[in-house]
Design a protein around this motif. Structure first.
Motif, short mmCIF file in Angstrom:
data_model
loop_
_atom_site.label_atom_id
_atom_site.label_comp_id
_atom_site.label_asym_id
_atom_site.label_seq_id
_atom_site.Cartn_x
_atom_site.Cartn_y
_atom_site.Cartn_z
N ALA A 73 0.78 -1.22 0.02
CA ALA A 73 -0.21 -0.17 0.02
C ALA A 73 0.86 1.28 0.20
O ALA A 73 2.04 1.42 0.66
N THR A 74 0.31 2.08 -0.94
CA THR A 74 1.11 3.61 -0.97
C THR A 74 0.11 4.55 -0.86
O THR A 74 -0.98 4.14 -0.68
N ALA A 75 0.85 5.75 -0.59
CA ALA A 75 -0.14 6.78 -0.78
C ALA A 75 -0.90 7.18 -1.93
O ALA A 75 -1.85 7.77 -1.82
N THR A 76 -0.83 6.65 -2.98
CA THR A 76 -1.57 6.81 -4.16
C THR A 76 -2.15 5.25 -4.35
O THR A 76 -3.14 5.51 -5.47
N GLY A 77 -2.19 4.21 -3.78
CA GLY A 77 -3.02 3.27 -4.15
C GLY A 77 -2.51 1.95 -3.79
O GLY A 77 -1.23 2.02 -3.03
N THR A 78 -2.72 0.82 -4.02
CA THR A 78 -2.42 -0.52 -3.56
C THR A 78 -1.94 -1.04 -4.76
O THR A 78 -2.92 -1.71 -5.56
N ARG A 79 -1.03 -1.75 -5.13
CA ARG A 79 -0.40 -2.58 -6.21
C ARG A 79 -0.53 -3.99 -5.81
O ARG A 79 0.45 -4.36 -4.89
N THR A 80 -1.30 -4.82 -6.19
CA THR A 80 -1.40 -6.05 -6.19
C THR A 80 -0.91 -6.99 -7.10
O THR A 80 -0.95 -6.93 -8.40
N THR A 81 0.40 -7.80 -6.76
CA THR A 81 0.80 -8.35 -7.66
C THR A 81 0.73 -9.92 -7.71
O THR A 81 0.85 -10.52 -6.49
N THR A 82 0.54 -10.44 -8.66
CA THR A 82 0.29 -12.08 -8.89
C THR A 82 0.84 -12.65 -10.05
O THR A 82 0.29 -12.33 -11.08
N SER A 116 -11.22 7.62 -10.85
CA SER A 116 -11.33 8.29 -9.43
C SER A 116 -10.17 7.66 -8.70
O SER A 116 -10.08 6.25 -8.74
N PRO A 117 -9.34 8.30 -8.07
CA PRO A 117 -8.32 7.45 -7.45
C PRO A 117 -8.54 7.18 -5.99
O PRO A 117 -7.76 6.31 -5.36
N TYR A 118 -9.69 7.41 -5.45
CA TYR A 118 -9.97 7.15 -4.01
C TYR A 118 -11.47 6.28 -4.00
O TYR A 118 -12.42 6.86 -4.73
N GLU A 119 -11.56 5.29 -3.14
CA GLU A 119 -12.67 4.63 -2.68
C GLU A 119 -12.97 5.27 -1.28
O GLU A 119 -12.10 5.24 -0.48
N VAL A 120 -14.02 5.94 -0.92
CA VAL A 120 -14.31 6.57 0.35
C VAL A 120 -15.44 5.75 1.09
O VAL A 120 -16.41 5.23 0.25
N ARG A 121 -15.02 5.35 2.29
CA ARG A 121 -16.12 4.70 3.06
C ARG A 121 -16.20 5.36 4.54
O ARG A 121 -15.30 6.18 4.90
N VAL A 122 -17.40 5.21 4.81
CA VAL A 122 -17.52 5.96 6.25
C VAL A 122 -17.83 4.52 7.19
O VAL A 122 -18.69 3.84 7.06
N CYS A 123 -17.13 4.76 8.28
CA CYS A 123 -17.11 3.53 9.06
C CYS A 123 -17.36 3.76 10.55
O CYS A 123 -17.06 5.12 11.07
N ARG A 178 -7.77 1.47 -6.44
CA ARG A 178 -7.89 2.95 -5.87
C ARG A 178 -7.64 2.73 -4.23
O ARG A 178 -7.69 1.73 -3.58
N HIS A 179 -6.82 4.12 -4.00
CA HIS A 179 -6.60 4.27 -2.57
C HIS A 179 -8.02 4.27 -1.75
O HIS A 179 -8.90 5.02 -2.00
N THR A 180 -8.03 3.49 -0.93
CA THR A 180 -9.17 3.64 0.15
C THR A 180 -9.22 4.63 1.59
O THR A 180 -8.37 4.58 1.92
N VAL A 181 -10.05 5.62 1.52
CA VAL A 181 -10.12 6.45 2.47
C VAL A 181 -11.21 6.22 3.64
O VAL A 181 -12.61 5.95 2.95
N SER A 182 -10.88 5.84 4.81
CA SER A 182 -12.15 5.45 5.70
C SER A 182 -12.22 6.85 6.53
O SER A 182 -11.50 7.37 7.31
N VAL A 183 -13.49 7.36 6.64
CA VAL A 183 -13.83 8.62 7.27
C VAL A 183 -14.82 7.93 8.31
O VAL A 183 -15.72 7.39 8.35
#
Length: 362
Positions: free
Chosen positions: A30-39, A80-87, A47-52
């Motif tokens: 995970a980085t500040a700009t997103g998560t790279r999954t390597t398989t 959109s670079p962000y996925e926003v969730r309210v938790c 997308r980078h997840t932001v939990s509010v």
């Protein structure tokens, strides 16, 4: 120049990174700009997840403003670079200036925040931080995992209660700063600035300063042009710098401001090679007195303010004209395109040409 007030520059930081636990199917970085999954040999950027968070006593403006800022951001390709969730785990009363306005049931559980790349802690009504032990526990776990955590307004009280601000400089709404410093003496509280970026932990002053912090995070993740596009979509001026004063001292109508005409004159003469002595002479003050008045009026020294004004003017011209960079450098008083590029990169971590291209692609 955009009318977002006077300010002084701050040192933009590059994105920090963290590495989460590997899984059987691949490695999650995970980085500040997103998560790279390597398989195997395949790689995909999610997308980078932001939990509010929605803790007890949450301030509605802070919560929804953070959601809006990150959700509205767009990359040059329109994605959109962000996925926003309210938790949160409970139905909470949402407040405004201490008045309970409505109830909110978060769509995601509190523990879901621990899968985020960034957690945003909105402001709370006075005393609510003591009623949010579960939130503090989640914040401690998130910090240990390297998740970036940002607080808006009095959300800093939750970070302090969790012990995450000990030994660092932080800020909050100027009205709550004294109380934060008194309740948490291990925290150095600066009540005079808009926000503080300490890398993993970020804190902002109250109300609209939270929007400045969100735009700063977007800029830190994806560059100044993406943040400028978000600001334009939000119909707000360009983001203000973190070091800008929370409360500026403006004289009343019955007290003429001796700096007012000087600031106007500076705006009209950005193209000139202005010196501190020349500015002081124009203002009719000594250099020392000029420094004091500028600090009180703008939160910056005269030369800091002048550099800020020149960069803001350059951004306007890059956004609204097709003038060559060399011409813009002359109009804004940088003397050469090399000087403009140097200051632009130091301030915004991008080049004038890249800024213009990304801005127009938005």
């Amino acid at each position: 120049m955009t009318g977002d007030g006077d300010g002084r520059p701050f040192a933009d930081r590059r994105p920090t990174t963290r590495t989460a636990t590997g899984t059987a199917t691949g490695t999650r970085t995970a980085t500040a700009t997103g998560t790279r999954t390597t398989t195997g040999n395949r790689s995909a950027l999610r997308r980078h997840t932001v939990s509010v968070l929605a803790p007890k006593g949450v301030v509605g403006f802070d919560l929804t403003m953070a959601c809006q800022a990150f959700a509205i951001a767009r990359l040059p390709d329109g994605s959109s670079p962000y996925e926003v969730r309210v938790c949160g785990d409970d139905t909470v009363a949402v407040t405004a200036a201490g008045v309970r306005c409505f109830e909110l049931t978060p769509p995601h559980p509190l523990q879901a925040a621990l899968t985020a790349d960034t957690i945003v802690v909105p402001g709370l009504e006075a005393g609510a931080h003591a009623r949010n032990e579960e939130v503090c526990a989640v914040l401690r776990t998130a910090a240990a995992r390297g998740i970036r955590i940002a607080s808006i307004c009095t959300g800093a009280f939750l970070l302090a209660e969790a012990g995450l601000l000990d030994g660092s400089t932080s800020t909050t709404h100027w009205r709550a700063a004294e109380r934060l410093a008194r309740e948490y003496p291990e925290v150095t509280v600066d009540p005079g600035i808009l926000f503080v970026d300490n890398g993993q932990m970020l804190t902002s002053a109250g109300v609209a300063a939270g929007l400045d912090l969100c735009l700063h995070i977007i800029s830190r993740d994806h560059g100044a042009a993406v943040a400028a596009g978000a600001a334009r979509a939000l119909v707000v001026p360009q983001r203000r710098d973190g070091g800008m004063a929370q409360v500026l001292h403006h004289p009343g109508a019955e007290q003429p401001d001796p700096l007012h005409t000087t600031l106007d004159w500076l705006q009209r003469n950005l193209h000139r090679p202005l010196t501190l002595t020349a500015i002081a002479r124009r203002a009719g003050m000594s250099v020392r007195h000029l420094h004091r008045r500028f600090k009180a009026r703008t939160g910056a020294t005269p030369l800091q303010w002048l550099l800020w004004a020149r960069i803001e003017r350059a951004r306007q011209l890059l956004e609204t004209t097709d003038l060559p960079v060399e011409n813009i450098a002359g109009i804004c008083g940088f003397g050469s395109a090399v000087s403009l590029r140097t200051h632009f990169r130091q301030r915004l971590d991008t080049s004038p040409t890249a800024y213009r291209k990304a801005f127009r692609a938005d």
